[in-house]
Design an enzyme around this catalytic site. Structure first.
Site, PDB file in Angstrom:
ATOM      1  N   SER A 192       0.829  -1.199   0.000  1.00 40.17           N
ATOM      2  CA  SER A 192       0.000   0.000   0.000  1.00 40.17           C
ATOM      3  C   SER A 192       0.876   1.268   0.000  1.00 40.17           C
ATOM      4  CB  SER A 192      -0.956  -0.042   1.192  1.00 40.17           C
ATOM      5  OG  SER A 192      -1.969   0.915   1.067  1.00 40.17           O
TER       6      SER A 192
ATOM      7  N   HIS B 192      -6.877  -5.846  -1.621  1.00 35.83           N
ATOM      8  CA  HIS B 192      -5.775  -4.937  -1.307  1.00 35.83           C
ATOM      9  C   HIS B 192      -4.632  -5.628  -0.573  1.00 35.83           C
ATOM     10  CE1 HIS B 192      -3.961  -1.027  -0.859  1.00 35.83           C
ATOM     11  NE2 HIS B 192      -3.909  -1.143   0.456  1.00 35.83           N
TER      12      HIS B 192
ATOM     13  N   ASP C 185      -8.766  -4.994  -6.004  1.00 31.93           N
ATOM     14  CA  ASP C 185      -8.495  -3.802  -5.196  1.00 31.93           C
ATOM     15  C   ASP C 185      -8.665  -2.533  -6.018  1.00 31.93           C
ATOM     16  OD1 ASP C 185      -7.508  -2.039  -3.211  1.00 31.93           O
ATOM     17  OD2 ASP C 185      -5.475  -2.217  -4.009  1.00 31.93           O
TER      18      ASP C 185
END
Length: 454
Positions: free
Chosen positions: A183, A438, A381
């Protein structure tokens, strides 16, 4: 200035006090220290004027017979004396490393809503010695009185931490070293890796007396690298992905116009001048013109919508570890000195303009240096979707750029079943993982550690 950065692995408090009080000695010192019934192994590091303290074999998380754990650090289950060393940083900004540890790649995880963790057979420490780092200050079990509100400010602190770690555990000095992150790690990973390479160069020139870090791999899952590339990809993704169209054509075209007229100029300005004001304004631009409007539409159309998995909001990693790490008995076993905090410091990063800054340049320098780089993304995601991370991979400046960008993706199979697509050239690999959101390892129990470190 004094502050403490904990090496956290399931609370696994290993505090390093940078610039803190150490004994008046010209050499490093080791000793045992008892505090509140907890026995700490203490290492005073003269080069960084820091103190590293940790609890050995707390019995929390890693319970495999014969596998040692220290605060923030797990030995490899397989051949720890030769296995590489990997540092893991969670994203956010400001997320504790324990999130990745307990929900994705650590030695233990929570199954079927159990209140205590059990061994994770897919842990990255099957093959690597794993060091989980809580940063910035305030995240996880880290604490102190300094403020770190940008990725570049965090890099030298992380480097100092690694220097103290190597001197405390010299048996790991000459191992292959890798960084894995996810991320916001699209910022952290390239910057930390690039900084390490710069320090290594200074050591080679004789300008710096320190331990060279043998960086060989960087892995970033669903990374946020470059808003200019990835914000436009966000628009494309919600309109055209392999699961379901989330916005209509009229809104799609409107968002593209907003990007061209308002967001792109603001991002260009951020890249040109690099000031806090310009980059924070760029962040406000794409949040107000693109992300917030998209989120508003999706929440209205699909109540409870989860950006990390556009298929189903229930398909997300649990946060059971938060309550577990806030238990007094667990913290006492770990020797924690503060309560566990799942996230801290995000606002400072946003207000400094850090989110809008591109780290493709740093990523490029890492690839150019020959470090193996893996960029992999779950294709369900939205947050850092595969269209955007593919665009980032194709934009990396290195001798193989044109050939890599023009290369078609190929099926990635596991046990004869296609699990995604990938393309690879020399030391750069991009992977799209099917049916994963994600936090990829939560969905697909792959030990990708070997891709970067074999």
């Amino acid at each position: 200035m004094q502050w403490i950065l904990e090496l956290a692995v399931g609370a696994f408090l290993a505090g390093i006090t940078l610039g803190g009080p150490v004994s008046p000695s010209t050499t490093n010192r080791r000793y045992l220290e008892g505090q509140d019934g907890v026995k700490y192994n203490v290492f005073e590091h003269r080069a960084t004027n820091s103190k590293l303290s940790f609890v050995k074999n707390s019995g929390i998380c890693e319970t495999t017979p014969g596998v040692n754990q220290y605060s923030g650090f797990f030995e490899a289950r397989e051949n720890p004396r030769q296995a590489p060393l990997v540092a893991y940083f969670e994203g956010g900004p400001g997320d504790a490393a324990e999130y990745g540890l307990f929900t994705q790649n650590g030695p233990c995880h929570f199954v079927n809503n159990e209140s205590s963790p059990s061994l994770n057979p897919y842990s990255f420490n099957n093959y690597a010695n794993m060091l989980y780092v809580d940063q910035p200050i305030g995240a996880g079990f880290s604490y102190g009185n300094a403020t770190v509100n940008s990725t570049t400010a965090a890099a030298p602190i992380v480097w100092n931490l690694l220097q103290a770690f190597y001197d405390s555990f010299p048996e790991y000095e000459n191992r292959d070293f890798g960084i894995f992150t996810e991320s916001y790690g699209g910022h952290y990973g390239p910057e930390f890796a690039s900084y390490i390479l710069e320090q290594n160069a200074a050591i080679s020139r004789g300008d710096l007396h320190a331990k060279e870090i043998r960086l060989v791999a960087l892995g970033v899952s669903n990374g946020w690298f470059d808003a200019t590339i990835q914000e436009k990809a966000n628009i494309e993704y919600v309109y055209n992905n392999s699961y379901r169209r989330l916005i209509n054509e009229t809104f799609y075209k409107e968002l593209l116009t907003r990007y061209d007229i308002k967001c792109k100029p603001a991002l260009d300005r951020c890249a040109e001048v690099g000031t806090t004001e310009a980059c924070y304004a760029a962040w406000q631009s794409y949040m107000n013109e693109i992300d917030y409007p998209i989120i508003g539409v999706l929440n209205e159309e699909y109540p409870g919508f989860y950006l990390g998995d556009i298929r189903d909001p229930s398909l997300r990693a649990p946060t059971t570890h938060v309550a577990y790490l806030q238990r007094l008995d667990v913290q006492e076993a770990l020797g924690a000195k503060v309560n566990f905090t799942e996230q801290s410091g995000a606002a400072g990063f946003i207000l400094s303009g850090d989110d809008a800054r591109s780290f493709v340049s740093q990523l490029s320098s890492v690839v150019q240096a020959g470090v193996r780089v893996l960029i992999w993304t779950g294709d369900a995601d939205y947050v850092s979707n595969w269209l955007g991370t593919l665009g980032v991979a194709d934009s990396i400046e290195w001798p193989g750029r044109e050939k890599f960008a023009n290369q078609d993706v190929r099926p990635y199979t596991l046990n004869g079943v296609q699990k995604g697509t990938f393309k690879s050239l020399d030391n750069l690999t991009f992977m799209r993982i099917f049916e994963a959101g994600h936090n990829v390892p939560f969905y697909r129990k792959f030990s990708f550690i070997r891709l970067g470190l074999d």
